[in-house]
Design a protein around this motif. Sequence first.
Motif, mmCIF file in Angstrom:
data_model
loop_
_atom_site.group_PDB
_atom_site.id
_atom_site.type_symbol
_atom_site.label_atom_id
_atom_site.label_comp_id
_atom_site.label_asym_id
_atom_site.label_seq_id
_atom_site.Cartn_x
_atom_site.Cartn_y
_atom_site.Cartn_z
ATOM 1 N N SER A 61 0.802 -1.204 0.029
ATOM 2 C CA SER A 61 -0.254 -0.148 0.064
ATOM 3 C C SER A 61 0.477 1.142 0.243
ATOM 4 N N ARG A 62 1.938 1.236 1.519
ATOM 5 C CA ARG A 62 2.744 2.797 1.673
ATOM 6 C C ARG A 62 3.226 2.838 -0.214
ATOM 7 N N HIS A 63 3.972 1.656 -0.936
ATOM 8 C CA HIS A 63 4.705 1.810 -2.596
ATOM 9 C C HIS A 63 4.053 1.921 -3.775
ATOM 10 N N LEU A 69 1.472 9.619 -5.993
ATOM 11 C CA LEU A 69 1.730 10.538 -5.200
ATOM 12 C C LEU A 69 2.644 11.577 -6.139
ATOM 13 N N ALA A 70 4.396 10.632 -6.359
ATOM 14 C CA ALA A 70 5.552 11.021 -7.622
ATOM 15 C C ALA A 70 4.587 11.189 -8.620
ATOM 16 N N ILE A 71 3.213 10.845 -9.381
ATOM 17 C CA ILE A 71 2.994 10.966 -10.742
ATOM 18 C C ILE A 71 2.238 12.397 -10.477
ATOM 19 N N TYR A 72 1.013 12.557 -8.596
ATOM 20 C CA TYR A 72 0.817 13.973 -8.549
ATOM 21 C C TYR A 72 1.517 14.670 -8.557
ATOM 22 N N ASN A 73 2.274 14.413 -7.600
ATOM 23 C CA ASN A 73 3.886 16.329 -7.408
ATOM 24 C C ASN A 73 4.541 15.638 -7.730
ATOM 25 N N TRP A 77 6.923 14.497 -4.165
ATOM 26 C CA TRP A 77 7.153 12.990 -3.847
ATOM 27 C C TRP A 77 7.761 12.698 -5.568
ATOM 28 N N PRO A 78 9.361 12.772 -5.420
ATOM 29 C CA PRO A 78 10.126 12.422 -6.637
ATOM 30 C C PRO A 78 9.312 11.085 -6.167
ATOM 31 N N LEU A 79 9.575 10.152 -7.817
ATOM 32 C CA LEU A 79 9.501 9.258 -8.162
ATOM 33 C C LEU A 79 10.915 8.215 -7.757
ATOM 34 N N PHE A 123 -3.944 11.074 1.318
ATOM 35 C CA PHE A 123 -2.292 10.131 0.357
ATOM 36 C C PHE A 123 -1.102 10.888 1.306
ATOM 37 N N TRP A 124 -1.594 11.729 0.646
ATOM 38 C CA TRP A 124 -0.185 13.316 1.284
ATOM 39 C C TRP A 124 0.270 13.033 2.369
#
Length: 132
Positions: A61-63, A69-73, A77-79, A123-124
């Motif tokens: 779940s965390r992953h 979040l990386a896609i969102y911002n 939240w770097p990928l 999620f953030w």
Amino acid sequence: MSTESRMPAVTQRLNERSRQALETHFAEETYVEERLADLHESGQSALENLVQVANRDTGQSRHCRRILLAIYNGDEWPLELHRLRCLDRDLQRAALTVIEWSAYASHELHEFLDDGDRVMQRFWKTEQGGAS
């Protein structure tokens, strides 16, 4: 052989090359359009699958949340690619589909979810409170 007698052959070769280049271009454009249509169709279900897992409290779940979040911002939240290794094969495929879809989608991906901005904000907050 004079320049005048070679001109029709040169012109013919140039016309043939131009025709081949156009055919290649149109084939590539057709492929891209088909791929985008496939991504839009498969992307929606892949996104929903990732969100469903991200809403849980499992090891994966965390992953899933971090990838979303990386896609969102991505600035905040770097990928982190190692997160893909922590997912099972189905979730890896879903994540890669969503990442590719995000590069081409006409809207931000959270806009394809019901109340997607609220989902991402939740999620953030969850990830801000947790350890890395």
